[in-house]
Design a protein around this motif. Structure first.
Motif, PDB file in Angstrom:
ATOM      1  N   MET A 180      42.711 -57.955  32.837  1.00 53.14           N
ATOM      2  CA  MET A 180      41.921 -57.342  31.764  1.00 53.14           C
ATOM      3  C   MET A 180      41.161 -58.408  30.996  1.00 53.14           C
ATOM      4  SD  MET A 180      44.882 -54.869  30.176  1.00 53.14           S
ATOM      5  CE  MET A 180      46.196 -56.083  30.365  1.00 53.14           C
ATOM      6  N   THR A 181      39.988 -58.016  30.499  1.00 50.31           N
ATOM      7  CA  THR A 181      39.273 -58.846  29.537  1.00 50.31           C
ATOM      8  C   THR A 181      39.894 -58.597  28.170  1.00 50.31           C
ATOM      9  OG1 THR A 181      37.675 -57.125  29.000  1.00 50.31           O
ATOM     10  CG2 THR A 181      37.110 -58.624  30.831  1.00 50.31           C
ATOM     11  N   ARG A 182      39.497 -59.395  27.182  1.00 49.63           N
ATOM     12  CA  ARG A 182      40.004 -59.204  25.829  1.00 49.63           C
ATOM     13  C   ARG A 182      39.704 -57.793  25.346  1.00 49.63           C
ATOM     14  NH1 ARG A 182      37.647 -58.631  21.464  1.00 49.63           N
ATOM     15  NH2 ARG A 182      35.694 -59.405  22.288  1.00 49.63           N
ATOM     16  N   SER A 183      38.474 -57.337  25.541  1.00 48.20           N
ATOM     17  CA  SER A 183      38.109 -55.999  25.038  1.00 48.20           C
ATOM     18  C   SER A 183      38.854 -54.892  25.776  1.00 48.20           C
ATOM     19  CB  SER A 183      36.596 -55.784  25.103  1.00 48.20           C
ATOM     20  OG  SER A 183      36.134 -55.858  26.425  1.00 48.20           O
ATOM     21  N   GLN A 184      39.100 -55.052  27.070  1.00 49.27           N
ATOM     22  CA  GLN A 184      39.873 -54.047  27.807  1.00 49.27           C
ATOM     23  C   GLN A 184      41.315 -54.006  27.307  1.00 49.27           C
ATOM     24  OE1 GLN A 184      39.072 -55.706  31.695  1.00 49.27           O
ATOM     25  NE2 GLN A 184      37.753 -53.970  32.245  1.00 49.27           N
ATOM     26  N   PHE A 185      41.889 -55.180  27.056  1.00 50.22           N
ATOM     27  CA  PHE A 185      43.267 -55.240  26.557  1.00 50.22           C
ATOM     28  C   PHE A 185      43.353 -54.625  25.169  1.00 50.22           C
ATOM     29  CE2 PHE A 185      47.021 -58.248  25.429  1.00 50.22           C
ATOM     30  CZ  PHE A 185      47.937 -57.261  25.730  1.00 50.22           C
ATOM     31  N   VAL A 186      42.379 -54.914  24.319  1.00 47.66           N
ATOM     32  CA  VAL A 186      42.331 -54.323  22.980  1.00 47.66           C
ATOM     33  C   VAL A 186      42.313 -52.803  23.082  1.00 47.66           C
ATOM     34  CG1 VAL A 186      40.837 -53.989  20.960  1.00 47.66           C
ATOM     35  CG2 VAL A 186      41.332 -56.302  21.773  1.00 47.66           C
ATOM     36  N   THR A 187      41.480 -52.269  23.962  1.00 48.66           N
ATOM     37  CA  THR A 187      41.380 -50.810  24.132  1.00 48.66           C
ATOM     38  C   THR A 187      42.718 -50.231  24.580  1.00 48.66           C
ATOM     39  OG1 THR A 187      39.037 -50.923  24.650  1.00 48.66           O
ATOM     40  CG2 THR A 187      40.203 -48.966  25.402  1.00 48.66           C
ATOM     41  N   GLN A 188      43.382 -50.898  25.529  1.00 43.98           N
ATOM     42  CA  GLN A 188      44.674 -50.414  26.014  1.00 43.98           C
ATOM     43  C   GLN A 188      45.729 -50.435  24.905  1.00 43.98           C
ATOM     44  OE1 GLN A 188      45.333 -49.037  28.996  1.00 43.98           O
ATOM     45  NE2 GLN A 188      43.202 -49.290  29.569  1.00 43.98           N
ATOM     46  N   ILE A 189      45.714 -51.465  24.079  1.00 42.89           N
ATOM     47  CA  ILE A 189      46.652 -51.539  22.951  1.00 42.89           C
ATOM     48  C   ILE A 189      46.384 -50.392  21.985  1.00 42.89           C
ATOM     49  CG2 ILE A 189      47.346 -52.881  20.913  1.00 42.89           C
ATOM     50  CD1 ILE A 189      46.690 -55.422  22.600  1.00 42.89           C
ATOM     51  N   LYS A 190      45.109 -50.191  21.650  1.00 42.94           N
ATOM     52  CA  LYS A 190      44.755 -49.110  20.712  1.00 42.94           C
ATOM     53  C   LYS A 190      45.111 -47.738  21.268  1.00 42.94           C
ATOM     54  CE  LYS A 190      41.093 -51.452  18.146  1.00 42.94           C
ATOM     55  NZ  LYS A 190      39.654 -51.445  17.810  1.00 42.94           N
ATOM     56  N   ASN A 191      45.096 -47.592  22.597  1.00 42.15           N
ATOM     57  CA  ASN A 191      45.453 -46.321  23.234  1.00 42.15           C
ATOM     58  C   ASN A 191      46.962 -46.147  23.396  1.00 42.15           C
ATOM     59  OD1 ASN A 191      42.804 -45.459  23.462  1.00 42.15           O
ATOM     60  ND2 ASN A 191      42.540 -46.289  25.515  1.00 42.15           N
ATOM     61  N   GLY A 192      47.752 -47.131  22.931  1.00 40.59           N
ATOM     62  CA  GLY A 192      49.200 -47.006  22.940  1.00 40.59           C
ATOM     63  C   GLY A 192      49.888 -47.454  24.213  1.00 40.59           C
ATOM     64  N   LYS A 193      49.167 -48.090  25.127  1.00 39.27           N
ATOM     65  CA  LYS A 193      49.778 -48.491  26.394  1.00 39.27           C
ATOM     66  C   LYS A 193      50.711 -49.692  26.235  1.00 39.27           C
ATOM     67  CE  LYS A 193      48.907 -49.522  31.184  1.00 39.27           C
ATOM     68  NZ  LYS A 193      47.985 -49.669  32.262  1.00 39.27           N
ATOM     69  N   TYR A 194      50.443 -50.540  25.254  1.00 39.35           N
ATOM     70  CA  TYR A 194      51.252 -51.750  25.063  1.00 39.35           C
ATOM     71  C   TYR A 194      51.834 -51.738  23.655  1.00 39.35           C
ATOM     72  CZ  TYR A 194      49.012 -53.340  29.341  1.00 39.35           C
ATOM     73  OH  TYR A 194      48.583 -53.444  30.635  1.00 39.35           O
ATOM     74  N   GLU A 195      53.005 -51.122  23.506  1.00 41.16           N
ATOM     75  CA  GLU A 195      53.587 -50.923  22.178  1.00 41.16           C
ATOM     76  C   GLU A 195      54.065 -52.213  21.520  1.00 41.16           C
ATOM     77  OE1 GLU A 195      58.141 -49.646  23.225  1.00 41.16           O
ATOM     78  OE2 GLU A 195      56.616 -48.096  23.234  1.00 41.16           O
ATOM     79  N   ASN A 196      54.307 -53.265  22.288  1.00 43.22           N
ATOM     80  CA  ASN A 196      54.775 -54.523  21.706  1.00 43.22           C
ATOM     81  C   ASN A 196      53.637 -55.443  21.280  1.00 43.22           C
ATOM     82  OD1 ASN A 196      57.520 -53.929  21.960  1.00 43.22           O
ATOM     83  ND2 ASN A 196      57.510 -54.548  24.092  1.00 43.22           N
TER      84      ASN A 196
END
Length: 69
Positions: A28-44
């Protein structure tokens, strides 16, 4: 157990810009990872605004396994 997320590339200034999920194998790029975090995929992990950019950070806790590195 390996860390869930590994930083695979940094900018010249040291900002983490590419990431790898060791559990799913996805890159993932930074922006893709940010989107995944905001979507709740990475709770930690959470997102902080650093120098005007949304930046992934690990949530502070007693575990080193979720630290970005």
């Amino acid at each position: 157990m390996p860390k869930r997320i590994k930083v695979t590339e940094e900018s010249e200034s040291g900002r983490n810009i590419k990431f790898h999920d060791n559990f799913t194998g996805s890159d993932m790029t930074r922006s893709q990872f940010v989107t995944q975090i905001k979507n709740g995929k990475y709770e930690n992990y959470s997102v902080k605004k650093i120098n005007g950019l949304d930046t992934p950070v690990s949530k502070p806790d007693n575990t080193k396994n979720n630290n970005l590195g």
